[in-house]
Design a protein around this motif. Structure first.
Motif, PDB file in Angstrom:
ATOM      1  N   TRP A 103      13.292  21.174   1.440  1.00 59.86           N
ATOM      2  CA  TRP A 103      13.725  22.514   0.982  1.00 59.86           C
ATOM      3  C   TRP A 103      14.525  23.445   1.983  1.00 59.86           C
ATOM      4  CZ3 TRP A 103      13.767  26.034  -2.902  1.00 59.86           C
ATOM      5  CH2 TRP A 103      13.683  27.633  -2.587  1.00 59.86           C
ATOM      6  N   TYR A 104      13.989  23.025   3.307  1.00 61.64           N
ATOM      7  CA  TYR A 104      14.421  23.816   4.570  1.00 61.64           C
ATOM      8  C   TYR A 104      15.721  23.209   5.143  1.00 61.64           C
ATOM      9  CZ  TYR A 104       9.677  25.874   3.976  1.00 61.64           C
ATOM     10  OH  TYR A 104       8.658  26.598   3.480  1.00 61.64           O
ATOM     11  N   GLY A 105      15.780  21.703   5.109  1.00 63.31           N
ATOM     12  CA  GLY A 105      16.908  21.483   5.721  1.00 63.31           C
ATOM     13  C   GLY A 105      16.872  19.595   5.801  1.00 63.31           C
ATOM     14  N   SER A 106      17.871  19.233   6.472  1.00 61.22           N
ATOM     15  CA  SER A 106      17.787  17.772   6.663  1.00 61.22           C
ATOM     16  C   SER A 106      16.862  17.050   7.764  1.00 61.22           C
ATOM     17  CB  SER A 106      19.199  17.311   6.815  1.00 61.22           C
ATOM     18  OG  SER A 106      19.848  17.957   7.994  1.00 61.22           O
ATOM     19  N   TRP A 107      16.546  16.085   7.495  1.00 63.86           N
ATOM     20  CA  TRP A 107      15.385  15.266   8.603  1.00 63.86           C
ATOM     21  C   TRP A 107      15.931  13.899   8.758  1.00 63.86           C
ATOM     22  CZ3 TRP A 107      10.738  17.867  10.014  1.00 63.86           C
ATOM     23  CH2 TRP A 107      10.586  19.130   9.354  1.00 63.86           C
ATOM     24  N   ARG A 108      15.728  13.385   9.998  1.00 64.55           N
ATOM     25  CA  ARG A 108      16.182  12.125  10.788  1.00 64.55           C
ATOM     26  C   ARG A 108      15.182  11.591  11.426  1.00 64.55           C
ATOM     27  NH1 ARG A 108      18.402  12.312  15.218  1.00 64.55           N
ATOM     28  NH2 ARG A 108      19.305  14.413  15.955  1.00 64.55           N
ATOM     29  N   LEU A 109      14.949  10.125  11.591  1.00 66.33           N
ATOM     30  CA  LEU A 109      14.266   9.873  12.552  1.00 66.33           C
ATOM     31  C   LEU A 109      14.843   9.607  13.889  1.00 66.33           C
ATOM     32  CD1 LEU A 109      12.508   6.663  10.755  1.00 66.33           C
ATOM     33  CD2 LEU A 109      11.404   9.099  11.066  1.00 66.33           C
ATOM     34  N   ALA A 110      14.263  10.106  15.176  1.00 66.18           N
ATOM     35  CA  ALA A 110      15.031  10.516  16.242  1.00 66.18           C
ATOM     36  C   ALA A 110      14.597   9.616  17.376  1.00 66.18           C
ATOM     37  CB  ALA A 110      15.061  11.811  16.563  1.00 66.18           C
ATOM     38  N   GLY A 111      13.546   8.520  17.384  1.00 70.79           N
ATOM     39  CA  GLY A 111      13.342   7.827  18.476  1.00 70.79           C
ATOM     40  C   GLY A 111      11.892   7.358  18.293  1.00 70.79           C
ATOM     41  N   THR A 112      11.638   6.154  19.004  1.00 75.01           N
ATOM     42  CA  THR A 112      10.136   5.691  18.923  1.00 75.01           C
ATOM     43  C   THR A 112       9.435   6.048  20.374  1.00 75.01           C
ATOM     44  OG1 THR A 112      10.987   3.605  20.023  1.00 75.01           O
ATOM     45  CG2 THR A 112      10.649   3.575  17.625  1.00 75.01           C
ATOM     46  N   VAL A 113       8.337   5.741  20.255  1.00 76.88           N
ATOM     47  CA  VAL A 113       7.300   6.427  21.327  1.00 76.88           C
ATOM     48  C   VAL A 113       6.247   5.333  21.526  1.00 76.88           C
ATOM     49  CG1 VAL A 113       6.054   8.049  22.570  1.00 76.88           C
ATOM     50  CG2 VAL A 113       7.828   8.649  21.177  1.00 76.88           C
ATOM     51  N   SER A 114       6.140   4.739  22.823  1.00 73.08           N
ATOM     52  CA  SER A 114       4.806   3.497  22.984  1.00 73.08           C
ATOM     53  C   SER A 114       3.751   4.348  22.976  1.00 73.08           C
ATOM     54  CB  SER A 114       5.219   2.825  24.175  1.00 73.08           C
ATOM     55  OG  SER A 114       3.878   2.444  24.696  1.00 73.08           O
ATOM     56  N   ARG A 115       2.671   3.725  22.482  1.00 69.81           N
ATOM     57  CA  ARG A 115       1.162   4.475  22.449  1.00 69.81           C
ATOM     58  C   ARG A 115       0.629   4.659  23.981  1.00 69.81           C
ATOM     59  NH1 ARG A 115      -2.514   1.181  18.098  1.00 69.81           N
ATOM     60  NH2 ARG A 115      -0.961   1.270  16.581  1.00 69.81           N
ATOM     61  N   GLN A 116       1.267   3.626  24.934  1.00 72.81           N
ATOM     62  CA  GLN A 116       0.954   3.519  26.234  1.00 72.81           C
ATOM     63  C   GLN A 116       1.213   4.837  27.142  1.00 72.81           C
ATOM     64  OE1 GLN A 116      -1.228   1.255  26.883  1.00 72.81           O
ATOM     65  NE2 GLN A 116      -0.445   0.320  24.780  1.00 72.81           N
ATOM     66  N   VAL A 117       2.018   5.698  26.441  1.00 67.97           N
ATOM     67  CA  VAL A 117       2.463   6.914  27.141  1.00 67.97           C
ATOM     68  C   VAL A 117       1.506   8.174  27.163  1.00 67.97           C
ATOM     69  CG1 VAL A 117       4.613   6.280  26.978  1.00 67.97           C
ATOM     70  CG2 VAL A 117       3.851   8.005  25.482  1.00 67.97           C
ATOM     71  N   PHE A 118       0.369   7.754  26.066  1.00 68.77           N
ATOM     72  CA  PHE A 118      -0.513   8.813  25.815  1.00 68.77           C
ATOM     73  C   PHE A 118      -1.767   8.656  26.701  1.00 68.77           C
ATOM     74  CE2 PHE A 118       2.084   8.624  21.903  1.00 68.77           C
ATOM     75  CZ  PHE A 118       2.117   9.849  21.937  1.00 68.77           C
ATOM     76  N   TRP A 119      -2.470   9.791  26.811  1.00 68.11           N
ATOM     77  CA  TRP A 119      -3.785   9.578  27.429  1.00 68.11           C
ATOM     78  C   TRP A 119      -4.911  10.721  26.621  1.00 68.11           C
ATOM     79  CZ3 TRP A 119      -6.659  13.628  30.122  1.00 68.11           C
ATOM     80  CH2 TRP A 119      -7.954  13.506  30.729  1.00 68.11           C
TER      81      TRP A 119
END
Ligand SMILES: C[S@@+](CC[C@H](N)C(=O)[O-])C[C@H]1O[C@@H](n2cnc3c(N)ncnc32)[C@H](O)[C@@H]1O
Length: 281
Positions: free
Chosen positions: A176-192
């Motif tokens: 409804w608001y606009g267009s959406w696209r996937l913009a990249g992956t992120v590894s689980r290992q970057v989180f704490w």
């Protein structure tokens, strides 16, 4: 003085200093990798002088990367200890005091954003990611574009096209608001702490013209909820409570706007939903 980023060890030390133990309830998985926060800021094409809103700045790793790019930040954080300490972290890392405004509040309830930011950049708390995105898009019309990190399944749903198995109510409402696209992956290992789900970046761009007023939006969302509430049923059945109460009256309403009543909700575009909503008064 240039803005410097937080390193992994520094983030843990900061958490210890503030006596913060990350909680699941608030979706507290902090990014502890400088490359990842820079990647998010790059994906959002943040420009010097722009005003960015960040939902859930946490300990400040992404916040500093946005500030490093020369933007100003309005940061909305529900955890009082983190909200109170963010300006201290920013000052320690070379940020001018007037470049950062902290709002100590629940992002689901804010109705004003200092500085009227045009860009949203966030590593969203997973449990409220879709409601908070829809709330921001609805409440802040000056928000033009953004990149957010969310659970992979949520990102895929937001960016899904009609006809796909994962296209659902969030996909249609987001469209409804606009267009959406996937913009990249992120590894689980970057989180704490390391989460037990995968994350993806998803980007949005608001449409140049709104699709309609608040009344039309409400009516459209009601139809979307009905269509996906019983997604295995044909539309003539699923939306019948909103169109005269029977499959026959619903079929007539659907046919009047050129929609096959035997389709299912997942086959309709946002344009179809809006056309149907606009046909009822
Ligand atoms: C996934 S963490 C991201 C933290 C930080 N931006 C980072 O990338 O390291 C989510 C953050 O959102 C905050 N949060 C959770 N629910 C919130 C809400 N309803 N409103 C505002 N902030 C919220 C949490 O306290 C936490 O700081």
């Amino acid at each position: 003085m240039p803005v410097t980023l937080l390193g992994a060890a520094e983030i843990r030390a900061l958490a210890a200093e503030l006596d913060v133990t990350p909680t699941k309830k608030l979706g507290q998985n902090f990014v502890v990798d400088a490359n990842t926060v820079r990647k998010i800021v790059h994906a959002a094409r943040v420009q010097p002088g722009e005003r960015v809103v960040e939902i859930g700045p946490g300990l400040g790793s992404l916040t500093l990367a946005i500030l490093e790019a020369g933007a100003r930040v309005t940061a909305v954080e529900i955890d009082h200890r983190l909200a109170a300490h963010l300006p201290v972290t920013a000052a320690r890392h070379g940020v001018d005091a007037d470049a950062l405004t902290v709002v100590d509040a629940d992002a689901l309830r804010v109705t004003e954003l200092p500085g009227e930011p045009s860009v949203l950049v966030a590593n969203l708390p997973y449990n409220v990611s879709v409601p908070v995105l829809l709330h921001f898009l609805e409440t802040f019309p000056y928000l033009q574009r953004g990149v957010v990190m969310v659970q992979a399944e949520v990102a895929e749903r937001l960016a899904a096209a009609p006809g796909s198995k994962i296209y659902g109510s969030p996909s249609a409402k987001a469209a409804w608001y606009g267009s959406w696209r996937l913009a990249g992956t992120v590894s689980r290992q970057v989180f704490w702490p390391v989460p037990n789900v995968d994350s993806l970046l998803v980007a949005f761009e608001r449409d140049a013209e709104p699709r309609g007023d608040e009344d039309l939006r409400r009516r459209t969302f009601r139809i979307i909820d009905a269509a996906f509430g019983q997604r295995r049923k044909m539309l003539r059945q699923a939306v019948s409570p909103l169109f005269g109460g029977t499959a026959a009256t619903a079929s007539a309403a659907l046919e009047a706007v050129g929609i096959d009543p035997t389709l299912r909700g997942e086959q309709l575009t946002i344009d179809d939903f809006v056309r149907l909503a606009a046909s009822v008064h």
